[in-house]
Design a protein around this motif. Structure first.
Motif, short mmCIF file in Angstrom:
data_model
loop_
_atom_site.label_atom_id
_atom_site.label_comp_id
_atom_site.label_asym_id
_atom_site.label_seq_id
_atom_site.Cartn_x
_atom_site.Cartn_y
_atom_site.Cartn_z
N GLY A 238 -3.64 -3.62 10.99
CA GLY A 238 -2.87 -2.81 10.03
C GLY A 238 -1.38 -3.01 10.21
O GLY A 238 -0.91 -3.37 11.29
N LYS A 239 -0.66 -2.75 9.14
CA LYS A 239 0.79 -2.93 9.16
C LYS A 239 1.51 -1.81 9.89
O LYS A 239 2.64 -1.93 10.28
CB LYS A 239 1.32 -3.00 7.72
N LYS A 240 0.84 -0.68 10.00
CA LYS A 240 1.41 0.53 10.62
C LYS A 240 2.73 0.93 9.93
O LYS A 240 3.72 1.30 10.56
CB LYS A 240 1.57 0.34 12.13
N ILE A 241 2.66 0.85 8.61
CA ILE A 241 3.86 1.11 7.80
C ILE A 241 4.24 2.60 7.82
O ILE A 241 5.43 2.95 7.79
CB ILE A 241 3.63 0.61 6.35
N ARG A 242 3.23 3.47 7.92
CA ARG A 242 3.54 4.91 7.97
C ARG A 242 4.27 5.25 9.26
O ARG A 242 5.15 6.10 9.29
CB ARG A 242 2.26 5.74 7.80
N ALA A 243 3.88 4.56 10.34
CA ALA A 243 4.60 4.74 11.61
C ALA A 243 6.05 4.30 11.45
O ALA A 243 6.97 5.01 11.85
CB ALA A 243 3.91 3.94 12.71
N ILE B 205 -4.62 9.23 11.80
CA ILE B 205 -5.10 9.99 10.64
C ILE B 205 -5.25 9.05 9.43
O ILE B 205 -6.25 9.10 8.70
CB ILE B 205 -4.13 11.16 10.33
N HIS B 206 -4.27 8.17 9.24
CA HIS B 206 -4.37 7.18 8.16
C HIS B 206 -5.61 6.30 8.36
O HIS B 206 -6.36 6.03 7.41
CB HIS B 206 -3.08 6.34 8.13
N SER B 207 -5.84 5.86 9.60
CA SER B 207 -6.99 5.00 9.87
C SER B 207 -8.30 5.71 9.57
O SER B 207 -9.26 5.11 9.09
CB SER B 207 -6.98 4.51 11.32
N ARG C 113 -12.07 -5.01 6.53
CA ARG C 113 -10.82 -4.26 6.59
C ARG C 113 -9.96 -4.89 7.68
O ARG C 113 -10.44 -5.16 8.77
CB ARG C 113 -11.14 -2.80 6.92
N ARG C 114 -8.72 -5.11 7.39
CA ARG C 114 -7.78 -5.66 8.38
C ARG C 114 -8.29 -6.97 8.99
O ARG C 114 -8.15 -7.23 10.20
CB ARG C 114 -7.50 -4.64 9.49
N GLY C 115 -8.94 -7.78 8.13
CA GLY C 115 -9.38 -9.10 8.58
C GLY C 115 -10.58 -9.09 9.51
O GLY C 115 -10.88 -10.11 10.14
N GLY D 157 -7.20 13.57 -4.22
CA GLY D 157 -6.93 12.30 -4.90
C GLY D 157 -8.12 11.35 -4.83
O GLY D 157 -8.43 10.64 -5.79
N GLN D 158 -8.78 11.36 -3.67
CA GLN D 158 -9.95 10.48 -3.52
C GLN D 158 -11.07 10.92 -4.48
O GLN D 158 -11.77 10.09 -5.05
CB GLN D 158 -10.43 10.51 -2.06
N VAL D 159 -11.20 12.22 -4.66
CA VAL D 159 -12.22 12.73 -5.59
C VAL D 159 -11.89 12.29 -7.02
O VAL D 159 -12.75 11.79 -7.75
CB VAL D 159 -12.32 14.28 -5.50
N CYS E 82 4.93 3.62 -5.46
CA CYS E 82 5.14 2.16 -5.43
C CYS E 82 4.11 1.52 -4.51
O CYS E 82 3.57 0.45 -4.81
CB CYS E 82 6.54 1.82 -4.91
N PHE E 83 3.84 2.17 -3.38
CA PHE E 83 2.90 1.60 -2.40
C PHE E 83 1.52 1.40 -3.03
O PHE E 83 0.91 0.34 -2.91
CB PHE E 83 2.79 2.52 -1.17
N GLN E 84 1.03 2.42 -3.73
CA GLN E 84 -0.31 2.31 -4.32
C GLN E 84 -0.32 1.34 -5.50
O GLN E 84 -1.28 0.60 -5.69
CB GLN E 84 -0.83 3.69 -4.75
N ILE E 85 0.76 1.33 -6.27
CA ILE E 85 0.83 0.38 -7.39
C ILE E 85 0.79 -1.05 -6.85
O ILE E 85 0.06 -1.91 -7.35
CB ILE E 85 2.10 0.61 -8.25
#
Ligand code: GRG
Length: 296
Positions: free
Chosen positions: A43-48, A75-77, A94-96, A158-160, A218-221
């Motif tokens: 993972g990119k660990k972008i939230r970190a 939590i993201h994972s 996932r993640r290669g 959102g997932q729902v 932007c991230f989700q788009i």
């Protein structure tokens, strides 16, 4: 420093920190293997990075934020592990590498996901140095921000919507609701957490809230654009799933170019918010730019 280098360096720091602290001798060995598989070394660990970069804008040292950022990545994972389950997006990669339920079985997919969620919060709260540094008032604010972002009006809601709107003719507003709740709130949250540690004032918190949501949209788009433009080998997960599963996306409504234009406009709006603050958020701005230009 080059922003990609900064993000990669943070990911290594984070992995080392998780490696050192995710040791529970009394927990079942297989559960710990699965939990570590789900968060370390991928993972990119972008939230970190968003959390660390915001903290740095307030003069907070990266090392002091590693447990907060690590808990956020756990939590993201968790959300990715559950998202990959057959009953959700049903992805084997996932993640290669194999997604967690493929590598460890369906029950472990659920349970290690649960564990990542619970232990993510414990990871933050069990760092006594961090808790002393921030104090109880800020700590409560941080927990509130994270829980709000995961709530029925956030990620789980959102997932729902994402599932319910599959195969429908969802309009732009409905799609943006999914993006905001499912993804953007948990891109916004690490930014707010870093700022809270730094003692952000009300006005700046409001600016960062607006910036964080736009960057998250932007991230989700971009995620949806990558799904239709990049091969699985680059993505590290199965490409083309949105079309296959008839997901409600902007790409479905506006095509690739129309969607790219919407994303760039949202990015410019986000950038403008940072430009009018009195503080230098240069790393944060660059990470947002990375979000819309990344290849995976
Ligand atoms: C919050 C209680 C609760 C439940 C969660 C499973 C679920 C319900 C939600 C799924 C949310 C989800 C997977 C949103 C997608 C967000 C997204 C685009 C993730 C990809 O993130 P990256 O690219 O992944 O940062 P890496 O692998 O780099 O970490």
């Amino acid at each position: 420093m080059d922003i990609i280098q900064y993000i990669n360096e943070n990911a290594i720091l984070l992995d080392n920190h998780l490696e050192q602290r995710l040791i529970f001798p009394e927990a079942p060995t297989r559960l710990m293997e699965a939990l570590r598989y789900g968060v370390i070394g991928g993972g990119k660990k972008i939230r970190a990075s968003l959390c660390l970069a915001t903290g740095e804008a307030y003069g907070i040292k990266r090392e002091d934020l590693l447990s907060l950022a690590g808990g956020i990545e756990m939590i993201h994972s968790f959300s990715l592990v559950h998202d990959d389950l057959p009953e959700m997006d049903n992805d084997d990669y996932r993640r290669g590498k194999y997604s967690l339920h493929k590598a460890f079985g369906g029950a472990m997919g659920i349970l290690a996901g649960d564990a990542l969620l619970v232990e993510g919060f414990r990871f933050i709260l069990s760092d006594s140095h961090f808790c002393r540094l921030v104090g109880n008032t800020k700590l409560l604010k941080i927990l509130n921000v994270l829980l709000d972002a995961l709530s029925v009006e956030g990620m789980v809601g959102g997932q729902v919507l994402d599932i319910d709107l599959e195969g429908t003719e969802a309009d732009e507003e409905q799609v943006m609701d999914i993006y905001r709740m499912k993804t953007a709130r948990f891109i916004q949250a690490p930014i707010l957490c870093g700022a809270i540690v730094g003692g952000v004032n009300k006005k700046e918190l409001n600016d960062l809230e607006r910036f964080g949501l736009l960057a998250g949209e932007c991230f989700q788009i971009k995620d949806d654009l990558l799904d239709v433009t990049q091969p699985s080998e680059i993505l590290g997960k199965t490409a083309g799933k949105d079309v296959q599963q008839e997901k409600a996306t902007l790409v479905k409504i506006y095509g690739i170019h129309g969607t790219q234009e919407i994303m760039e406009n949202l990015f410019r709006e986000a950038e403008a918010i940072l430009n009018q603050t009195n503080r230098s958020f240069s790393l944060l701005r660059e990470i947002a730019h990375f979000i819309i230009t990344r290849h995976h």
